[in-house]
Design an enzyme around this catalytic site. Structure first.
Site, short mmCIF file in Angstrom:
data_model
loop_
_atom_site.label_atom_id
_atom_site.label_comp_id
_atom_site.label_asym_id
_atom_site.label_seq_id
_atom_site.Cartn_x
_atom_site.Cartn_y
_atom_site.Cartn_z
N ASP A 1 62.00 28.00 -67.22
CA ASP A 1 63.16 27.84 -66.32
C ASP A 1 64.31 27.50 -66.86
OD1 ASP A 1 64.12 27.28 -63.67
OD2 ASP A 1 63.51 25.44 -63.68
N GLY B 1 64.23 13.42 -59.38
CA GLY B 1 63.92 14.71 -59.43
C GLY B 1 63.11 14.93 -58.22
N LYS C 1 60.76 8.60 -67.56
CA LYS C 1 60.59 9.54 -66.72
C LYS C 1 59.05 8.95 -65.90
CE LYS C 1 60.21 14.29 -64.83
NZ LYS C 1 60.03 15.66 -65.31
N VAL D 1 64.12 9.26 -63.37
CA VAL D 1 64.32 9.04 -64.97
C VAL D 1 65.21 7.72 -64.96
CG1 VAL D 1 65.34 9.86 -66.82
CG2 VAL D 1 64.33 11.58 -65.45
#
Length: 339
Positions: free
Chosen positions: A189, A74, A94, A79
């Site tokens: 989100d 990300g 993560k 991850v």
């Protein structure tokens, strides 16, 4: 003179065909843009993955988790699949990117994600097991490791799904949002990429809400959000989010409504309004009513809570036959719980 005796309906027919063809062309263009965007995103992820190397200096994280293969990348972290040494359980780990370790906002975001997940336990919310900061300063979050794909990935493969499948997703997602909102958390989100279709071994597929990185915890102060700053993803964020205003659970209801509308119609939220209206008109009256209320521009016109959303979706009749595009299978690719 020849045109004077042509039947008027012929002109109407030609106009309708032209309009239909233009809508189809617009849909084709937007789907092409969507594919290009996904390919660009995949390229960027591969680039980032080269920047986030396996943490060889800490093969066992926090003395409890042995790092395995990387599952995803990300903007602020990666991850990894990991094994919990105490019971050999498979988990998702993560880790913040080294480049952002000293970024206070990134650290706060990971902490906020841990807080939000800890407060929002529910079978349809990804479960958090542990969190903390390593001696190197890298923040970490340990979650259940999911197997399957997101709704976004499924729609990329098959464009749209049938009513029964979307109905099941809507019920499970609204159940999750009810628990999240009851805990004083707003996800902020909700979109197809954050709705994960998890398939446990030898069990039926189940939806999991993932990625609480920008969640708002009502009782906690935060440096993540400044007044007037937009939070969320364009197209799925509610009007009040786009304006940088205060949000509540009705913003998550809006995002879920947009996600379900896209899943049922195959039309992305940023497509031209006429195309979205035409796609919505092909749905059953029951679905049209529910989706219009979920995605109302005025949040006071939306369902007041996820409980009412669940009841409304449950009231949509189950179809006895499935459409040719319906499928409930997933590729079974292991993926991280959040990015």
């Amino acid at each position: 003179e020849l045109l004077t005796w042509l039947p008027p309906f012929l002109f109407v027919g030609v106009g309708w065909i032209t309009h239909r063809d233009s809508l189809r062309q617009a849909e084709t263009d937007f789907q092409r843009m969507r594919i290009l965007a996904l390919e660009r995103e995949a390229s960027l992820r591969q680039t980032r993955s080269k920047e986030i190397s396996r943490p060889h200096e800490e093969p066992v994280i926090a003395g409890q988790y042995r790092v395995g293969v990387q599952l995803g990348v990300g903007a602020t972290g990666a991850v990894w699949e990991a094994t919990r040494l105490t019971d050999k359980a498979r988990v998702a780990l993560k880790l913040l990117r080294t480049a952002v370790v000293h970024d206070v906002r990134a650290t706060d975001r990971l902490r906020r994600e841990a807080e939000a997940l800890g407060l929002s336990w529910h079978p349809h919310v990804v479960e958090v097991y542990d969190s903390g900061v390593l001696p190197s300063g890298v923040g970490f979050l340990v979650m259940e490791c999911l197997t399957g794909e997101t709704i976004a990935e499924r729609l990329h493969r098959q464009k749209r799904v049938a009513s029964n499948e979307a109905r099941a997703w809507g019920i499970q997602a609204s159940d999750a949002l009810l628990a999240v909102h009851s805990a004083g958390v707003v996800h902020r989100d909700i979109k197809p990429g954050n709705l994960y279709l998890h398939r446990p071994e030898a069990q039926a597929e189940m939806l999991k809400v993932i990625d609480f990185g920008v969640a708002r915890v009502s009782w906690a102060e935060t440096r993540l959000t400044r007044s007037g700053v937009r939070i969320g993803t364009l197209g799925y964020a509610s009007p009040e989010q786009e304006e940088g205003g205060d949000v509540d659970g009705r913003s998550d209801i809006f995002g879920l409504g947009i996600s379900l509308r896209e899943a049922l119609s195959g039309v992305p939220p940023l497509a031209p309004q006429p195309l979205r209206d035409e796609a919505l008109a092909t749905l059953s009256p029951a679905w049209q009513d529910v989706l219009r209320r979920m995605t109302a521009a005025d949040r006071d016109a939306r369902f007041p809570s996820a409980r009412e959303v669940r009841e409304a979706i449950e009231a949509i009749p189950v179809e006895e036959t499935t459409s040719p595009g319906e499928t409930t299978s997933s590729p079974g690719v292991a993926s991280g719980a959040a990015e």
